[in-house]
Design an enzyme around this catalytic site. Sequence first.
Site, PDB file in Angstrom:
ATOM      1  CG  ASP A 206     -54.287  87.804  47.085  1.00 39.74           C
ATOM      2  OD1 ASP A 206     -54.662  88.166  45.948  1.00 39.74           O
ATOM      3  OD2 ASP A 206     -55.036  87.224  47.893  1.00 39.74           O
ATOM      4  CD  GLN A 209     -61.031  91.820  45.146  1.00 39.49           C
ATOM      5  OE1 GLN A 209     -61.541  92.778  44.562  1.00 39.49           O
ATOM      6  NE2 GLN A 209     -61.564  90.619  45.099  1.00 39.49           N
TER       7      GLN A 209
HETATM    8  N1  PLP Z   1     -57.400  86.768  47.005  1.00 35.48           N
HETATM    9  C1  PLP Z   1     -58.309  87.729  47.045  1.00 35.48           C
HETATM   10  C2  PLP Z   1     -58.011  88.997  47.779  1.00 35.48           C
HETATM   11  C3  PLP Z   1     -59.536  87.568  46.403  1.00 35.48           C
HETATM   12  O1  PLP Z   1     -60.454  88.530  46.441  1.00 35.48           O
HETATM   13  C4  PLP Z   1     -59.791  86.352  45.720  1.00 35.48           C
HETATM   14  C5  PLP Z   1     -61.100  86.105  45.099  1.00 35.48           C
HETATM   15  O2  PLP Z   1     -62.100  86.623  45.525  1.00 35.48           O
HETATM   16  C6  PLP Z   1     -58.779  85.383  45.690  1.00 35.48           C
HETATM   17  C7  PLP Z   1     -57.597  85.629  46.340  1.00 35.48           C
HETATM   18  C8  PLP Z   1     -58.964  84.109  44.947  1.00 35.48           C
HETATM   19  O3  PLP Z   1     -59.111  84.369  43.587  1.00 35.48           O
HETATM   20  P1  PLP Z   1     -59.551  83.216  42.583  1.00 35.48           P
HETATM   21  O4  PLP Z   1     -60.790  82.610  43.179  1.00 35.48           O
HETATM   22  O5  PLP Z   1     -59.824  83.946  41.315  1.00 35.48           O
HETATM   23  O6  PLP Z   1     -58.446  82.254  42.498  1.00 35.48           O
END
Ligand code: PLP
Length: 412
Positions: A206, A209
Amino acid sequence: MSKNVLSNIDLSAIRQQFPILDRQVKGKQLVYLDNAATTQKPKAVIDTLTDYYSRYNANIHRGIHTLAEEATIAYESTREKVRGFINAKHVEEIIFTRGTTESINLVANSWGRSQLKEGDEIIISTLEHHSNIVPWQLIAKEKGANLRVVPIGDNGEFLFDEYLKLLSANTRMVSVVHASNALGVINPVKQIIEAAHRMGALVMVDGAQSTVHLDIDVQDLQADFFAFSGHKVYGPTGVGVLYGKKEILESMPPFQGGGEMIREVSFKETTFNELPYKFEAGTPNIADTIALGSALDLITSIGKLNIRHHEDELLAYATNALLSIESLRIMGNTPNKVSVCSFVIDGVHPQDIGILLDNQGIAVRTGHHCTQPLMARLGIPGTTRASFAMYNTFEEIDILIAGIQKVIRMMK
Ligand code: PLP
């Protein structure tokens, strides 16, 4: 201001590219420190959106008229820019999605539903955003697989030895955050991936960030999947990326059915398009995808290393200043972090801090940051989070510190 000159970047030139930074909030100059939630958009991105809708708005891929051709070329050129940005080997390994959340859901649903069976294990960590917990929980429940969670230390550090203990022949997928949105700590993803591969498991990273702060090289990492969101890298909302290794993506069934992802449809049977279109059903978010390309161009032109250097300086400056406030505790104060400061103040609720800072024109995020299991592990309901981007200044951190001191005086 002298401190800003030390960095290799021209801060005032950068700030001029972000029109929103000029605005006032509650009669004060905006100090925007909520960049981990979403970054502000440069003029180049805003202009690209206007340009697309003013000059060449058309649906892509199937049209043979000039507008459709121009739109297709611009859309596909962003795919190539993304490939270069994360150093993927093949352009067809880049799938456009709505964001990190959809990218993870795509893998959990397509790969997970076709591959997982009863007794298989998926490993995540305590640091995960809900987006990297819930899709795995859902598919694990459906398939009778089990979710295993790597514990963290008191500073939010990934406990590698505990991870090694969890890895087994049953592990099919390890899905971990590269940099924590709640604390900023960076996970040792390269080592995590190596260890998973030794056990024959795949790894999803993921990168929501990390992509804006760190140099991402998916080939060097050997990541099987990597996800990020456009809006966290100075691009628009509603567009994101899933990278996947070609041979793995090729073996996966489609995620959604519809136009664009097919080769041929009859009422009896449908054959599917090749990569990456197999995973891009329906009309995509054309304008925002093209504008994501402009955001990546800007980052590349300033230089990721230059940006990282500046953000590291901001982080060190903010950390020192915050630690000088007696009743304040930084959560996740580890050496290896992206520019996020998450903190709690004795006797003051994060929500009150957020409201009182907003009254001073300072935008921070408060609450659980979509990481409720992490907050439970740390024994707190939430934090106040200040997160810094390339356009933030040392003066803004001074304003934040003065703002926090004012909040403490008001609340005590
Ligand atoms: N993973 C992490 C570490 C995040 O900080 C975020 C969003 O804050 C997400 C996943 C989800 O991202 P999105 O809402 O842009 O799909």
